[in-house]
Design a protein around this motif. Structure first.
Motif, mmCIF file in Angstrom:
data_model
loop_
_atom_site.group_PDB
_atom_site.id
_atom_site.type_symbol
_atom_site.label_atom_id
_atom_site.label_comp_id
_atom_site.label_asym_id
_atom_site.label_seq_id
_atom_site.Cartn_x
_atom_site.Cartn_y
_atom_site.Cartn_z
ATOM 1 N N ALA A 33 5.393 0.418 -30.290
ATOM 2 C CA ALA A 33 5.027 1.707 -29.713
ATOM 3 C C ALA A 33 3.511 1.891 -29.707
ATOM 4 N N GLU A 34 2.854 1.510 -30.806
ATOM 5 C CA GLU A 34 1.397 1.615 -30.861
ATOM 6 C C GLU A 34 0.739 0.632 -29.901
ATOM 7 N N LEU A 35 1.338 -0.543 -29.802
ATOM 8 C CA LEU A 35 0.842 -1.564 -28.883
ATOM 9 C C LEU A 35 0.930 -1.075 -27.438
ATOM 10 N N LYS A 36 1.998 -0.382 -27.120
ATOM 11 C CA LYS A 36 2.155 0.178 -25.774
ATOM 12 C C LYS A 36 1.027 1.157 -25.475
ATOM 13 N N ALA A 37 0.710 2.008 -26.439
ATOM 14 C CA ALA A 37 -0.388 2.952 -26.262
ATOM 15 C C ALA A 37 -1.710 2.211 -26.100
ATOM 16 N N GLY A 38 -1.890 1.154 -26.879
ATOM 17 C CA GLY A 38 -3.103 0.346 -26.759
ATOM 18 C C GLY A 38 -3.217 -0.313 -25.408
ATOM 19 N N PHE A 39 -2.085 -0.781 -24.874
ATOM 20 C CA PHE A 39 -2.115 -1.420 -23.566
ATOM 21 C C PHE A 39 -2.529 -0.430 -22.480
ATOM 22 N N SER A 40 -2.075 0.808 -22.580
ATOM 23 C CA SER A 40 -2.464 1.825 -21.609
ATOM 24 C C SER A 40 -3.969 2.048 -21.622
ATOM 25 N N LEU A 41 -4.559 2.108 -22.812
ATOM 26 C CA LEU A 41 -6.009 2.304 -22.930
ATOM 27 C C LEU A 41 -6.777 1.089 -22.440
ATOM 28 N N TYR A 42 -6.168 -0.067 -22.563
ATOM 29 C CA TYR A 42 -6.770 -1.326 -22.146
ATOM 30 C C TYR A 42 -6.657 -1.547 -20.638
ATOM 31 N N ALA A 43 -5.521 -1.174 -20.067
ATOM 32 C CA ALA A 43 -5.220 -1.553 -18.683
ATOM 33 C C ALA A 43 -5.602 -0.497 -17.654
ATOM 34 N N LYS A 44 -5.510 0.775 -18.013
ATOM 35 C CA LYS A 44 -5.783 1.829 -17.036
ATOM 36 C C LYS A 44 -7.272 2.166 -16.994
ATOM 37 N N GLY A 45 -7.735 2.574 -15.822
ATOM 38 C CA GLY A 45 -9.145 2.856 -15.641
ATOM 39 C C GLY A 45 -9.605 4.089 -16.398
ATOM 40 N N TRP A 46 -10.784 3.990 -17.021
ATOM 41 C CA TRP A 46 -11.416 5.130 -17.658
ATOM 42 C C TRP A 46 -12.143 5.936 -16.583
ATOM 43 N N VAL A 47 -12.312 7.235 -16.824
ATOM 44 C CA VAL A 47 -12.866 8.132 -15.813
ATOM 45 C C VAL A 47 -14.088 8.861 -16.367
ATOM 46 N N THR A 48 -14.858 9.435 -15.433
ATOM 47 C CA THR A 48 -16.062 10.165 -15.798
ATOM 48 C C THR A 48 -15.712 11.481 -16.475
ATOM 49 N N ALA A 49 -16.449 11.846 -17.495
ATOM 50 C CA ALA A 49 -16.292 13.142 -18.160
ATOM 51 C C ALA A 49 -17.092 14.205 -17.391
ATOM 52 N N PRO A 50 -16.660 15.475 -17.431
ATOM 53 C CA PRO A 50 -15.413 15.945 -18.053
ATOM 54 C C PRO A 50 -14.225 15.737 -17.136
ATOM 55 N N LEU A 287 -4.649 -3.769 -31.968
ATOM 56 C CA LEU A 287 -3.318 -4.288 -32.259
ATOM 57 C C LEU A 287 -2.747 -4.990 -31.045
ATOM 58 N N MET A 288 -2.919 -4.395 -29.870
ATOM 59 C CA MET A 288 -2.402 -4.998 -28.651
ATOM 60 C C MET A 288 -3.035 -6.367 -28.396
ATOM 61 N N VAL A 289 -4.357 -6.431 -28.483
ATOM 62 C CA VAL A 289 -5.055 -7.687 -28.210
ATOM 63 C C VAL A 289 -4.697 -8.742 -29.263
ATOM 64 N N SER A 290 -4.653 -8.339 -30.512
ATOM 65 C CA SER A 290 -4.380 -9.302 -31.592
ATOM 66 C C SER A 290 -2.926 -9.759 -31.618
ATOM 67 N N SER A 291 -2.046 -9.053 -30.874
ATOM 68 C CA SER A 291 -0.627 -9.420 -30.855
ATOM 69 C C SER A 291 -0.272 -10.378 -29.729
ATOM 70 N N ILE A 292 -1.242 -10.772 -28.907
ATOM 71 C CA ILE A 292 -0.963 -11.750 -27.852
ATOM 72 C C ILE A 292 -0.860 -13.134 -28.496
ATOM 73 N N ASP A 293 0.237 -13.792 -28.259
ATOM 74 C CA ASP A 293 0.511 -15.062 -28.933
ATOM 75 C C ASP A 293 -0.386 -16.182 -28.402
ATOM 76 N N ARG A 294 -0.465 -17.251 -29.166
ATOM 77 C CA ARG A 294 -1.253 -18.425 -28.774
ATOM 78 C C ARG A 294 -0.639 -19.069 -27.529
ATOM 79 N N PRO A 295 -1.437 -19.745 -26.737
ATOM 80 C CA PRO A 295 -0.926 -20.389 -25.519
ATOM 81 C C PRO A 295 0.033 -21.527 -25.849
ATOM 82 N N LYS A 296 0.913 -21.797 -24.924
ATOM 83 C CA LYS A 296 1.861 -22.903 -25.062
ATOM 84 C C LYS A 296 1.271 -24.180 -24.458
#
Length: 424
Positions: A33-50, A287-296
């Motif tokens: 669940a926390e990883l999902k939230a992290g992925f949203s912050l990682y993948a979706k575009g940030w916007v100008t404040a306010p 957590l999201m980035v560190s949870s990506i497994d090593r390549p095969k």
């Protein structure tokens, strides 16, 4: 990008190209669940404040990209642009002048700081444009094969805040893939120090050096292991540094905006709070980035023969085959140390203990999936090498002997070696 069943999630959301998106085993429902939230912050575009999007406002004022995934598409590797086109999000330019700060870090340009930003929010001038051109040089291999290498040249244009320092030093950087980085974050310092031999006491021509860098949370210097010159000590600090340098998002680790005292419009721009990404949300991303497994590994033709050639050429002296992490053999093919790579690859720019000819040994794992995931095979810190063979032929310094040995191989031996590396 829907996560239909968090408890059974095995990969990060996305429609295809999963080689750099597999998740490690053993994640709890809470972590998913926390990883999902992290992925949203990682993948979706940030916007100008306010903005009404309070969680993701605060972009800029100066920035290179609007999201992490802009540089790491499918969690993969970026590339330099095609000649004549503007650089894309995944190529950035480090800047510095002579000297070091008190913590040993590079001193930024008085006007443009330590990173060039070609983009800006509304009402703020971008810093300018970057132009990339290439010339070609040839390497001749045994049997007469000619390999053309592209030599990059960079030029800053339309600088909006005046000239850069006369002694400006520049260093282009392309985003690496993210698979397995959580394991590298856990490699023990003892294992890294095993291969360190700064004075080449064993006289083998290889002098791997540790880069001791400023650790913000520890408030002292510790071993660097992330970044092209190993200038970040932990994955958390690497991620926070990318948020700050690339997106203009402040955190408790990097609380200052990318504005110099001579950029008044940047300094007066509205921000998204102090800090713009909270410690909790930064931890989710980490957590999201560190949870990506090593390549095969995908064994191509003549894999075993190529592995033998790899060792015959002494490539393993820098590309250490494996570390032990939490009882697992992690085959990253890096020693996480700095090595002199010769004049041809030198950027002339020091970074803590790394001098202008030294680079951290990049992990080789994941090379075999790069074409599938990102649609290209470009390598090295600035993406100048268009494939593994070109990357080898750019080696110099401590790797000069290995490069000359590669050039002397038969065509069959070269093919086997390339297949081995492209299997990793």
């Amino acid at each position: 990008m829907a996560w239909t069943n968090l408890a059974s999630a095995k990969t990060l959301p996305g429609r295809y190209h999963k080689a750099y998106s597999q998740l490690v085993d053993g994640l709890s429902k809470k972590q998913i669940a926390e990883l999902k939230a992290g992925f949203s912050l990682y993948a979706k575009g940030w916007v100008t404040a306010p903005s009404s999007t309070k969680v993701r406002d605060g972009l800029g004022p100066h920035f290179n990209a609007v999201s992490c995934v802009s540089c790491h598409q499918h969690n993969g590797r970026g590339r330099a642009p095609i000649q004549g086109l503007k650089p894309d999000f995944s190529l950035l330019m480090r800047l510095s002048v002579q000297g070091q700060n008190k913590d040993g870090s590079p001193v930024g340009d008085p006007v443009y700081g330590t990173q060039f930003h070609p983009r800006a929010t509304l009402g703020v001038e971008n810093e300018g444009d970057l132009e990339l051109t290439y010339t070609e040089k040839n390497e001749v291999l045994a049997g007469g094969k000619v390999v053309s290498l592209q030599v990059p040249s960079y030029k800053f244009k339309n600088l909006k805040y005046g000239s850069m320092s006369q002694d400006i030093m520049i260093s282009p950087r392309v985003a690496p893939h993210l698979a397995g980085v959580g394991y590298l974050d856990k490699v023990s310092e003892e294992q890294i120090l095993e291969y360190a031999d700064e004075l080449d006491s064993n006289r083998d021509g290889i002098s791997g050096k540790v880069n001791y860098v400023w650790n913000v949370l520890a408030q002292k210097k510790t071993i660097g292991r992330f970044g092209w010159k190993a200038n970040q000590p932990t994955l958390l600090q690497q991620n926070a540094g990318a948020f700050n340098g690339d997106l203009g998002i402040t955190s408790s680790l990097f609380p200052n905006q990318n504005c110099s005292s001579l950029q008044s419009d940047c300094l007066s721009a509205l921000d998204g709070g102090a800090p713009e990404i909270s410690d909790k949300h930064l931890d989710f991303v980490n957590l999201m980035v560190s949870s990506i497994d090593r390549p095969k590994v995908k064994r191509l033709k003549n894999y075993e023969e190529g592995k033998k050639v790899f060792f015959q050429l002494k490539c393993q002296q820098c590309h250490r085959p494996s570390f032990q992490v939490e009882g697992k053999e992690v085959k990253a093919y890096t020693d996480l140390l700095l090595h002199d790579m010769g004049a041809a690859l030198a950027d002339g720019r020091a970074d803590f203990l790394a001098n202008g000819r030294e680079w951290k040994t990049p992990p080789l794992w994941g090379i075999g999936a790069q074409k599938e995931v990102n649609g290209h095979t470009y390598l090295l810190h600035d993406g100048r090498a268009r494939n593994v063979e070109e990357a080898i032929l750019w080696h110099g310094g401590e790797a000069e002997k290995s490069k000359q040995m590669y050039k002397a191989l038969s065509e069959e031996e070269r093919e086997s070696l390339l297949n081995f590396v492209n299997s990793l």
